[in-house]
Design a protein around this motif. Structure first.
Motif, PDB file in Angstrom:
ATOM      1  N   ALA A  84       8.700  60.352  48.940  1.00  0.00           N
ATOM      2  CA  ALA A  84       9.540  60.888  47.865  1.00  0.00           C
ATOM      3  C   ALA A  84      10.841  61.418  48.457  1.00  0.00           C
ATOM      4  CB  ALA A  84       8.805  61.998  47.121  1.00  0.00           C
ATOM      5  N   LEU A  85      11.927  61.109  47.776  1.00  0.00           N
ATOM      6  CA  LEU A  85      13.237  61.583  48.229  1.00  0.00           C
ATOM      7  C   LEU A  85      13.356  63.071  47.904  1.00  0.00           C
ATOM      8  CD1 LEU A  85      15.929  60.563  49.491  1.00  0.00           C
ATOM      9  CD2 LEU A  85      16.776  60.280  47.154  1.00  0.00           C
ATOM     10  N   ALA A  86      13.478  63.897  48.950  1.00  0.00           N
ATOM     11  CA  ALA A  86      13.556  65.344  48.748  1.00  0.00           C
ATOM     12  C   ALA A  86      15.003  65.842  48.750  1.00  0.00           C
ATOM     13  CB  ALA A  86      12.764  66.054  49.844  1.00  0.00           C
ATOM     14  N   THR A  87      15.824  65.281  49.634  1.00  0.00           N
ATOM     15  CA  THR A  87      17.217  65.734  49.760  1.00  0.00           C
ATOM     16  C   THR A  87      18.110  64.530  49.971  1.00  0.00           C
ATOM     17  OG1 THR A  87      16.421  67.748  50.881  1.00  0.00           O
ATOM     18  CG2 THR A  87      18.789  67.298  50.982  1.00  0.00           C
ATOM     19  N   ASN A  88      19.213  64.490  49.223  1.00  0.00           N
ATOM     20  CA  ASN A  88      20.224  63.441  49.417  1.00  0.00           C
ATOM     21  C   ASN A  88      21.586  64.042  49.038  1.00  0.00           C
ATOM     22  OD1 ASN A  88      21.680  61.105  49.749  1.00  0.00           O
ATOM     23  ND2 ASN A  88      20.703  59.971  48.086  1.00  0.00           N
ATOM     24  N   GLU A  89      22.071  64.929  49.925  1.00  0.00           N
ATOM     25  CA  GLU A  89      23.278  65.701  49.640  1.00  0.00           C
ATOM     26  C   GLU A  89      24.567  64.974  50.010  1.00  0.00           C
ATOM     27  OE1 GLU A  89      23.468  68.605  48.083  1.00  0.00           O
ATOM     28  OE2 GLU A  89      21.293  68.610  47.805  1.00  0.00           O
ATOM     29  N   GLY A  90      24.451  63.924  50.828  1.00  0.00           N
ATOM     30  CA  GLY A  90      25.660  63.269  51.314  1.00  0.00           C
ATOM     31  C   GLY A  90      26.308  64.058  52.443  1.00  0.00           C
ATOM     32  N   LEU A  91      27.374  63.458  53.016  1.00  0.00           N
ATOM     33  CA  LEU A  91      28.103  64.085  54.117  1.00  0.00           C
ATOM     34  C   LEU A  91      29.575  64.222  53.752  1.00  0.00           C
ATOM     35  CD1 LEU A  91      27.011  62.441  57.521  1.00  0.00           C
ATOM     36  CD2 LEU A  91      26.837  64.861  56.906  1.00  0.00           C
ATOM     37  N   GLY A 131      30.229  63.051  61.392  1.00  0.00           N
ATOM     38  CA  GLY A 131      29.345  64.005  60.750  1.00  0.00           C
ATOM     39  C   GLY A 131      27.909  63.761  61.189  1.00  0.00           C
ATOM     40  N   VAL A 132      27.132  64.844  61.308  1.00  0.00           N
ATOM     41  CA  VAL A 132      25.766  64.760  61.819  1.00  0.00           C
ATOM     42  C   VAL A 132      24.766  64.797  60.663  1.00  0.00           C
ATOM     43  CG1 VAL A 132      24.038  65.877  63.280  1.00  0.00           C
ATOM     44  CG2 VAL A 132      26.452  65.860  63.971  1.00  0.00           C
ATOM     45  N   PHE A 133      23.782  63.877  60.703  1.00  0.00           N
ATOM     46  CA  PHE A 133      22.680  63.891  59.735  1.00  0.00           C
ATOM     47  C   PHE A 133      21.664  64.951  60.148  1.00  0.00           C
ATOM     48  CE2 PHE A 133      24.537  59.920  58.697  1.00  0.00           C
ATOM     49  CZ  PHE A 133      24.096  59.550  57.431  1.00  0.00           C
ATOM     50  N   THR A 134      21.220  65.717  59.168  1.00  0.00           N
ATOM     51  CA  THR A 134      20.130  66.675  59.368  1.00  0.00           C
ATOM     52  C   THR A 134      19.196  66.579  58.162  1.00  0.00           C
ATOM     53  OG1 THR A 134      21.215  68.500  58.194  1.00  0.00           O
ATOM     54  CG2 THR A 134      21.710  68.264  60.555  1.00  0.00           C
ATOM     55  N   GLY A 135      18.072  67.265  58.274  1.00  0.00           N
ATOM     56  CA  GLY A 135      17.155  67.297  57.140  1.00  0.00           C
ATOM     57  C   GLY A 135      17.746  67.993  55.938  1.00  0.00           C
ATOM     58  N   GLY A 136      18.812  68.769  56.153  1.00  0.00           N
ATOM     59  CA  GLY A 136      19.438  69.447  55.042  1.00  0.00           C
ATOM     60  C   GLY A 136      20.300  68.536  54.189  1.00  0.00           C
ATOM     61  N   VAL A 137      20.688  67.364  54.715  1.00  0.00           N
ATOM     62  CA  VAL A 137      21.512  66.434  53.928  1.00  0.00           C
ATOM     63  C   VAL A 137      20.726  65.207  53.485  1.00  0.00           C
ATOM     64  CG1 VAL A 137      23.663  67.208  55.004  1.00  0.00           C
ATOM     65  CG2 VAL A 137      22.437  65.267  55.991  1.00  0.00           C
ATOM     66  N   LEU A 138      19.675  64.844  54.236  1.00  0.00           N
ATOM     67  CA  LEU A 138      18.882  63.672  53.859  1.00  0.00           C
ATOM     68  C   LEU A 138      17.447  63.859  54.356  1.00  0.00           C
ATOM     69  CD1 LEU A 138      18.718  60.805  52.648  1.00  0.00           C
ATOM     70  CD2 LEU A 138      19.369  59.919  54.903  1.00  0.00           C
ATOM     71  N   SER A 139      16.488  63.832  53.418  1.00  0.00           N
ATOM     72  CA  SER A 139      15.089  63.940  53.835  1.00  0.00           C
ATOM     73  C   SER A 139      14.178  63.318  52.788  1.00  0.00           C
ATOM     74  CB  SER A 139      14.689  65.413  54.059  1.00  0.00           C
ATOM     75  OG  SER A 139      14.735  66.133  52.841  1.00  0.00           O
ATOM     76  N   VAL A 140      13.085  62.751  53.274  1.00  0.00           N
ATOM     77  CA  VAL A 140      12.005  62.280  52.403  1.00  0.00           C
ATOM     78  C   VAL A 140      10.723  62.972  52.847  1.00  0.00           C
ATOM     79  CG1 VAL A 140      13.067  60.055  51.897  1.00  0.00           C
ATOM     80  CG2 VAL A 140      11.553  60.275  53.882  1.00  0.00           C
ATOM     81  N   THR A 141       9.792  63.096  51.901  1.00  0.00           N
ATOM     82  CA  THR A 141       8.502  63.714  52.210  1.00  0.00           C
ATOM     83  C   THR A 141       7.384  62.746  51.862  1.00  0.00           C
ATOM     84  OG1 THR A 141       8.416  64.756  50.018  1.00  0.00           O
ATOM     85  CG2 THR A 141       9.368  66.050  51.841  1.00  0.00           C
ATOM     86  N   ASP A 142       6.273  62.932  52.548  1.00  0.00           N
ATOM     87  CA  ASP A 142       5.112  62.084  52.298  1.00  0.00           C
ATOM     88  C   ASP A 142       3.888  62.868  52.783  1.00  0.00           C
ATOM     89  OD1 ASP A 142       2.992  60.079  52.697  1.00  0.00           O
ATOM     90  OD2 ASP A 142       4.567  58.611  52.294  1.00  0.00           O
ATOM     91  N   GLY A 143       2.916  63.061  51.889  1.00  0.00           N
ATOM     92  CA  GLY A 143       1.744  63.858  52.245  1.00  0.00           C
ATOM     93  C   GLY A 143       0.880  63.219  53.293  1.00  0.00           C
ATOM     94  N   GLU A 144       0.950  61.879  53.411  1.00  0.00           N
ATOM     95  CA  GLU A 144       0.063  61.207  54.360  1.00  0.00           C
ATOM     96  C   GLU A 144       0.723  60.892  55.704  1.00  0.00           C
ATOM     97  OE1 GLU A 144      -1.161  60.706  50.348  1.00  0.00           O
ATOM     98  OE2 GLU A 144       0.471  59.533  51.219  1.00  0.00           O
TER      99      GLU A 144
END
Length: 322
Positions: free
Chosen positions: A19-26, A34-47
């Motif tokens: 699931a897409l959790a964060t997609n803030e762009g840069l 510009g540096v990618f971090t979990g604060g600008v782009l992240s997905v989550t997955d329980g498994e």
């Protein structure tokens, strides 16, 4: 009394897609990264852990590059959520062009479930660029003549400003001629624009007619260029003057010598009524022949060295009369 029954329920594992959790762009500066971090782009997955969440590039950026640990990634190549979470490992580098946006399109998979095509937006903050020298060929003119300085001889470019906003300021003016803008002399600290150069007739250089030096350049001027904020450092524009063969000059008493010949260049017959002796000058040559057209001295003879003659047609050299 009724019998009791036991029911067994088997629950199978069902893979949950990421699931897409964060997609803030840069947001980056023009030409910067510009540096990618979990604060600008992240997905989550329980498994799956971050290393198992794989991003695949569908469309790479059009105005920059996506780089993983210094290597540029293209369409079909991958990175993981773990790469994003590792500081400074995944970056976007803008190419410095005059663009305000860029975009990356990606998918994400956990090995079974997939997030479809998803855009990641990049905002580029423009910077004012320093004007850049595009052409500086110099100019060649004849001695005493005028030449036009157009865009083929001198031009600067600036993606942020049109030609009329690119202002040339004269530093050291030419020594042996005059720079003019629409006929008006331009001196030290005088100005003209790239737009005026581009007309192909407004900016001119006129040589003053003096004998040009044998070394090159014959003349030059310096200038800077500003777009109102940034300034191109001082530059030199070279001027080459092609010498012409000027007629010799002669100063004498009486009417003995009427013509001076130098490589087929002549001066018109003349009369002199004052002065004594003979002075002959030529900026182009020290080898001159002085031809006597009429020679009828009444009180003596006309001679060169010890050879005298009283008729016409004799020839003197510059050394004879010096």
């Amino acid at each position: 009394m009724s019998d009791l029954a036991t029911i067994t329920i088997n629950v199978g594992n069902v893979n949950e897609p990421p699931a897409l959790a964060t997609n803030e762009g840069l947001t980056v500066l023009e030409g910067d990264s510009g540096v990618f971090t979990g604060g600008v782009l992240s997905v989550t997955d329980g498994e799956e852990p971050p290393v198992g969440l794989v991003f695949t590039i569908v469309l790479p950026p059009a105005h920059g590059s996506l780089e993983l640990n210094g290597l540029t990634l293209g369409a079909g190549e991958t990175f993981t959520q773990s790469d994003i979470n590792t500081e400074s490992l995944l970056i976007y580098q803008h190419d410095g062009s005059e663009t305000s946006t860029d975009q990356i399109t990606f998918t994400v998979s956990d090995g079974t479930g997939t997030i479809g095509n998803t855009p990641f937006e990049i905002t580029v903050t423009p910077l004012n660029d320093v004007p850049a020298l595009a052409t500086n060929t110099g100019l060649t003119v004849n001695e005493g003549a005028k030449g036009i300085i157009g865009a083929a001889e001198l031009s600067v470019i600036d993606e942020d400003n049109p030609p009329q906003e690119l202002l040339f300021t004269l530093g050291t003016p030419p020594t042996h001629g005059t720079l003019r803008n629409n006929g008006v002399p331009v001196g030290a600290s005088g100005t003209f624009t790239q737009s005026e150069i581009n007309t192909g007739w407004l900016i001119t250089y006129e040589h003053d007619g003096t004998q040009p030096p044998t070394s090159t350049p014959s003349d030059q001027f310096t200038f800077t260029v500003s777009d109102g904020t940034e300034t191109l450092a001082s530059q030199v524009f070279n001027l080459t003057v092609t010498p012409l063969n000027d007629p010799p000059t002669i100063t004498l008493s009486g009417t003995v010598f009427e013509r001076v010949v130098d490589d087929n260049a002549t001066i018109k017959p003349f009369d002199t009524t004052a002065g004594t002796g003979v002075t002959v000058a030529d900026d182009d040559s020290s080898s001159l022949d002085i031809t006597v057209i009429q020679a009828h001295p009444d009180k003596g003879v006309l001679e060169t060295g010890t050879s005298g003659f009283s008729g016409s047609g004799g020839v003197y050299t510059l050394n004879d009369v010096s």
